[in-house]
Design a protein around this motif. Structure first.
Motif, short mmCIF file in Angstrom:
data_model
loop_
_atom_site.label_atom_id
_atom_site.label_comp_id
_atom_site.label_asym_id
_atom_site.label_seq_id
_atom_site.Cartn_x
_atom_site.Cartn_y
_atom_site.Cartn_z
N LEU A 308 11.09 56.89 21.35
CA LEU A 308 10.44 55.88 22.03
C LEU A 308 8.87 56.40 22.24
O LEU A 308 7.96 55.31 21.83
CB LEU A 308 10.89 55.75 23.26
CG LEU A 308 12.26 54.83 23.40
CD1 LEU A 308 12.71 55.03 24.76
CD2 LEU A 308 11.86 53.44 23.03
N GLU A 311 7.32 56.91 18.16
CA GLU A 311 7.45 56.12 17.15
C GLU A 311 7.10 54.75 17.64
O GLU A 311 6.67 53.93 16.73
CB GLU A 311 8.70 56.18 16.37
CG GLU A 311 9.24 57.57 15.91
CD GLU A 311 10.79 57.49 15.56
OE1 GLU A 311 11.40 56.47 15.39
OE2 GLU A 311 11.37 58.71 15.30
N LYS A 312 7.52 54.51 18.86
CA LYS A 312 7.15 53.03 19.38
C LYS A 312 6.32 53.03 20.32
O LYS A 312 6.01 51.75 20.60
CB LYS A 312 8.88 52.76 19.99
CG LYS A 312 9.83 52.63 19.16
CD LYS A 312 9.84 52.05 18.08
CE LYS A 312 10.94 52.06 16.91
NZ LYS A 312 11.13 51.01 15.77
N ASN A 313 5.40 54.00 20.79
CA ASN A 313 4.48 53.79 21.62
C ASN A 313 4.81 53.33 23.14
O ASN A 313 4.21 52.48 23.70
CB ASN A 313 3.49 52.83 21.16
CG ASN A 313 2.02 53.57 21.56
OD1 ASN A 313 1.90 54.75 21.74
ND2 ASN A 313 0.73 52.88 21.62
N ILE A 314 6.11 53.66 23.31
CA ILE A 314 6.69 53.19 24.71
C ILE A 314 7.12 54.59 25.63
O ILE A 314 7.83 55.33 25.03
CB ILE A 314 8.14 52.45 24.66
CG1 ILE A 314 7.80 51.24 23.57
CG2 ILE A 314 8.85 52.16 25.84
CD1 ILE A 314 9.10 50.30 23.33
N ALA A 340 10.62 44.35 24.43
CA ALA A 340 10.08 45.49 23.56
C ALA A 340 10.82 46.70 23.55
O ALA A 340 11.18 47.25 22.52
CB ALA A 340 8.61 45.61 23.74
N LEU A 341 11.08 47.39 24.89
CA LEU A 341 12.00 48.41 25.01
C LEU A 341 13.31 48.19 24.22
O LEU A 341 13.99 49.20 23.59
CB LEU A 341 12.13 48.81 26.17
CG LEU A 341 12.97 49.92 26.74
CD1 LEU A 341 12.49 51.04 26.17
CD2 LEU A 341 13.41 49.82 28.07
N ARG A 343 14.27 46.14 21.93
CA ARG A 343 13.97 46.08 20.64
C ARG A 343 14.07 47.50 20.06
O ARG A 343 14.74 47.75 19.10
CB ARG A 343 13.00 45.19 20.22
CG ARG A 343 13.10 43.68 20.23
CD ARG A 343 12.23 42.99 19.59
NE ARG A 343 10.80 43.09 19.91
CZ ARG A 343 10.41 42.48 20.95
NH1 ARG A 343 10.77 41.60 21.48
NH2 ARG A 343 9.34 42.86 21.32
N ALA A 344 13.23 48.26 20.56
CA ALA A 344 12.93 49.62 20.01
C ALA A 344 14.17 50.51 20.24
O ALA A 344 14.51 51.35 19.09
CB ALA A 344 11.98 50.26 20.54
N GLU A 347 16.44 49.51 17.43
CA GLU A 347 16.25 50.12 16.22
C GLU A 347 16.47 51.85 16.10
O GLU A 347 16.82 52.08 14.81
CB GLU A 347 14.65 49.79 15.86
CG GLU A 347 14.26 48.15 15.67
CD GLU A 347 12.82 47.96 15.96
OE1 GLU A 347 12.10 48.97 16.03
OE2 GLU A 347 12.36 46.80 15.73
N ILE A 348 16.18 52.29 17.03
CA ILE A 348 16.22 53.88 16.97
C ILE A 348 17.97 53.97 16.93
O ILE A 348 18.15 54.86 16.08
CB ILE A 348 15.66 54.24 18.41
CG1 ILE A 348 14.36 54.24 18.26
CG2 ILE A 348 16.29 55.87 18.45
CD1 ILE A 348 13.68 54.77 19.65
#
Length: 350
Positions: A308, A311-314, A340-341, A343-344, A347-348
């Motif tokens: 997170l 790769e996802k800037n979270i 957004a979290l 979704r991320a 994907e992970i």
């Protein structure tokens, strides 16, 4: 350290959550409110007399304490002390009521600052594990100490001990019971009536979470006047600056705005918990503005945290500690941030 105190040698200090400088980061790691403070807070800032910066502030925060007492149904301002954030009050309670060498009780896991403050004061933290549902055990009630810290709702679990259990603790515990209500405005109930009911109860609140004032450092504690008088002996002469007193007063006087903000967070919390559960996380029911999401899949919780962030800037929070190493603590942000979290994570996880 040549000139350091022996007491401090083994103390690592508290590790706060990361504060990124990149405005593009989705920041769900330090349990801040995603919504702004009351417009009346901003009006109070703009209306501040420059003379208030030149002069020393009210040393006892009289107007602010009176407003807090009135809001919470306490008999008067003598039942309240104000602090430079609740962290100062947590430090003060040890300096006021605990001698070096005494035992201080807390459940595990809980707010890690308690243990740091005990080490700095030279007293011993006695931790008793919570059960599998993050509730107090019989062993906790049977453990004596000079003072007890009880975060309700707890951090980092988000779980709130039932009021009945807190009542039992206040009745049976031989020392001071500090009820840390930092997150209580996101909870279904509270214990602010306990100081009138129990002579050993101290209830603490912060304005950092529900009032959106983390940058101002405003906190209060409620207790019987004889306990508040002891606090007053120990606090710094001018522990609340003029700006914090002004904005704290404006915030508590616009209580309805805070309640609306907290309800928005509660609604998003329910949605996010359902989405995380659908992804396969085990998420205890939270009474706070964050969720503890436990994960048994691949990658592991640390791997999710790193993916997170990298790769996802979270940003979320990961604690590599016993009973927590399989979990992420996730602040409830705006609806868009939480979407957004989700979704991320999808994907992970794949």
């Amino acid at each position: 350290m040549k000139h350091g105190r022996k007491l401090l040698a083994p103390v690592a200090g508290y590790t706060p959550g990361e504060q990124p400088t990149d405005p593009g980061v989705i920041k769900l790691n330090t349990n801040e409110n995603p919504y702004p403070p009351s417009p009346k807070v901003m009006e109070a800032l703009r209306a501040l007399d420059p003379g208030a910066l030149r002069r020393y502030p009210d040393p006892v925060s009289a107007r602010f304490r009176a407003a807090c007492a009135a809001r919470h149904g306490l008999p008067g301002p003598e039942w309240v002390i104000a602090g430079n954030g609740m962290d100062e009050l947590l430090s003060l309670v040890l300096r006021t009521f605990v001698d070096p060498g005494d035992d201080v009780l807390a459940p595990y896991p809980t707010y890690s600052l308690y243990e740091v403050l005990c080490a700095l004061h030279g007293c011993r933290m006695v931790s008793v594990d919570l059960d599998g549902d993050f509730q107090l055990t019989e062993a906790f009630f049977k453990t004596p100490a000079r003072l007890c810290f009880l975060a309700r709702p707890n951090a980092p679990t988000g779980v709130a001990v039932p009021r009945g259990a807190v009542e039992r603790l206040c009745r049976e515990f031989p020392g001071i019971v500090v009820i840390d209500e930092a997150y209580v405005d996101f909870c279904d109930d509270h214990c602010m009536d306990f100081p009138e009911r129990f002579e050993n109860a101290i209830v603490m609140r912060t304005f950092s979470k529900s009032f959106s004032l983390a940058g101002m450092r405003v906190g209060v504690a409620a207790a019987r006047p004889e306990l508040i008088n002891e606090f007053m002996k120990v606090k710094d002469s001018y522990n609340m600056n003029a700006v914090s007193q002004a904005v704290g007063l404006a915030a508590i006087e616009d209580y309805g705005y805070m309640r609306a903000s907290a309800e928005r967070v509660r609604a998003t919390r329910a949605w996010l918990r359902a989405e995380l559960t659908a992804l396969g996380f085990n998420v205890p029911e939270s009474q706070s503005n964050f969720l503890l999401a436990r994960w048994a899949g691949t990658p592991n919780a640390r791997g999710l945290f790193e993916a997170l962030r990298g790769e996802k800037n979270i940003l979320v929070r990961y604690f590599p500690h016993r009973m927590l190493a399989d979990a992420l603590r996730i602040t409830v942000g705006t609806d868009d941030e939480c979407a957004a979290l989700v979704r991320a994570l999808g994907e992970i996880i794949g």
